[in-house]
Design an enzyme around this catalytic site. Structure first.
Site, PDB file in Angstrom:
ATOM      1  N   THR A   1      48.477  37.135  42.681  1.00  0.00           N
ATOM      2  CA  THR A   1      47.380  37.525  41.796  1.00  0.00           C
ATOM      3  C   THR A   1      47.349  36.507  40.666  1.00  0.00           C
ATOM      4  O   THR A   1      48.238  36.468  39.817  1.00  0.00           O
ATOM      5  CB  THR A   1      47.586  38.937  41.236  1.00  0.00           C
ATOM      6  OG1 THR A   1      47.564  39.870  42.322  1.00  0.00           O
ATOM      7  CG2 THR A   1      46.470  39.299  40.261  1.00  0.00           C
TER       8      THR A   1
ATOM      9  N   LYS B   1      40.193  41.295  43.145  1.00  0.00           N
ATOM     10  CA  LYS B   1      41.437  41.927  42.702  1.00  0.00           C
ATOM     11  C   LYS B   1      41.334  42.350  41.232  1.00  0.00           C
ATOM     12  O   LYS B   1      41.864  43.392  40.826  1.00  0.00           O
ATOM     13  CB  LYS B   1      42.614  40.962  42.886  1.00  0.00           C
ATOM     14  CG  LYS B   1      43.971  41.491  42.401  1.00  0.00           C
ATOM     15  CD  LYS B   1      44.417  42.733  43.167  1.00  0.00           C
ATOM     16  CE  LYS B   1      45.748  43.267  42.650  1.00  0.00           C
ATOM     17  NZ  LYS B   1      46.896  42.413  43.014  1.00  0.00           N
TER      18      LYS B   1
ATOM     19  N   LYS C   1      50.178  41.313  33.097  1.00  0.00           N
ATOM     20  CA  LYS C   1      49.793  39.965  33.516  1.00  0.00           C
ATOM     21  C   LYS C   1      48.420  40.000  34.171  1.00  0.00           C
ATOM     22  O   LYS C   1      47.533  39.187  33.855  1.00  0.00           O
ATOM     23  CB  LYS C   1      50.845  39.412  34.478  1.00  0.00           C
ATOM     24  CG  LYS C   1      50.612  37.960  34.914  1.00  0.00           C
ATOM     25  CD  LYS C   1      49.902  37.806  36.237  1.00  0.00           C
ATOM     26  CE  LYS C   1      50.730  38.279  37.409  1.00  0.00           C
ATOM     27  NZ  LYS C   1      50.083  37.984  38.707  1.00  0.00           N
TER      28      LYS C   1
END
Length: 287
Positions: free
Chosen positions: A97, A172, A240
């Site tokens: 990611t 995502k 994050k």
């Protein structure tokens, strides 16, 4: 038989690479910690390599699953990196990611080197990786996707090409934005039920049959009530990811007030020492 190099044997990559090996593919692995690579080859059929250059030489596919943009830069770029040593025509698949901008840049560099590239972040957590039931959101060309699809199906529950390079990462982001608000809402609901002296389990049993139902409610409400947060996706990683979402939102002029607020709430969890707690630990800051 395809040869696959898998780089990054963390909680996600370790079982994902295992599914490929168990499916009969020729799997090579590389991990920053050689001890993890040695452990993997003891558990699965395959071979560990000391350097990225050796691991990717002659491979048909190179799959990466590392931490963030900086880790991808270390793996792909430089004299010992994937771009310098992957064979022409190889397909690069990245499950990290990361930022959409980095994925787009990496796709351009791959094309210049005669390589295909798919950004393919996943959702489903450690359990999904272990069970081979991940949702995979892909960005790239249709040609590269068609070549990568049979490999990805070995650990996918759902698999889609969302658009050109970077589209997987953006999808995502949508996933993480939706989850952030949902977990906070569930946390507040369970907290309110407790403060109102309701039988929380009965409440969940009832409302989970209606519009309030969600995966989080079905799979995390019981452990949230018990204060058990030693499973699933860690708070550090969620922060994050939300940082990536908020940065992209500024770039595309999208307003994410709830996401920004929940990101701050996760910061509170970190201050409580919950860096490695599951994301459902948002409920702890309400107690």
């Amino acid at each position: 038989m395809s040869t696959v190099t898998f780089i990054g044997l963390g909680v996600m990559g370790y079982p994902m690479a295992g599914h490929l090996a168990n499916a009969g593919l020729t799997v090579r692995v590389w991990n920053r910690s050689t001890e993890k690579s040695r452990k993997w080859v003891a558990d699965y059929p395959g071979r560990a390599f000391e350097t990225i250059a050796e691991a990717v030489e002659g491979a048909d596919f190179v799959v990466t699953c590392v931490g963030a943009d900086k880790d991808l830069a270390a793996v792909y770029e430089g004299a010992d990196g994937v771009l310098a040593h992957a064979q022409t025509g190889a397909i690069l698949i990245d499950h990290t990611t990361a930022s959409a901008g980095f994925a787009e840049n990496l796709a351009g560099k791959a094309r210049q080197s005669g390589l295909g590239f798919i950004d393919a972040p996943v959702s489903g957590g450690e359990q999904g990786a272990q069970n081979g039931q991940l949702t995979i959101m892909c960005g790239g060309s249709d040609q590269d996707y068609q070549q990568a699809q049979p490999l990805l199906q070995h650990y996918a529950r759902a698999l889609n090409l969302m658009g050109p390079a970077g589209s997987g990462q953006k999808t995502k982001m949508v996933n993480q934005i939706a989850i952030a608000g949902l977990i906070q809402g569930l946390s507040e609901a369970l907290h309110f039920a407790g403060q109102a002296n309701l039988d929380i389990k009965k409440v969940v049993d009832v409302i989970s049959q209606g519009a309030a139902q969600s995966w989080q409610m079905e799979n995390r409400s019981e452990t949230m009530i018990k204060g058990e947060f030693d499973h699933g996706f860690a708070v550090d990683w969620m922060r994050k990811d939300l940082g990536i979402c908020l940065e992209e939102a500024r770039r595309v002029n999208a307003s994410l007030p709830v996401t920004a607020l929940v990101d701050q709430f996760y910061g509170d969890i970190q201050k409580m020492g919950g860096n490695r707690w599951d994301t459902s630990s948002l409920i702890q800051r309400l107690k």
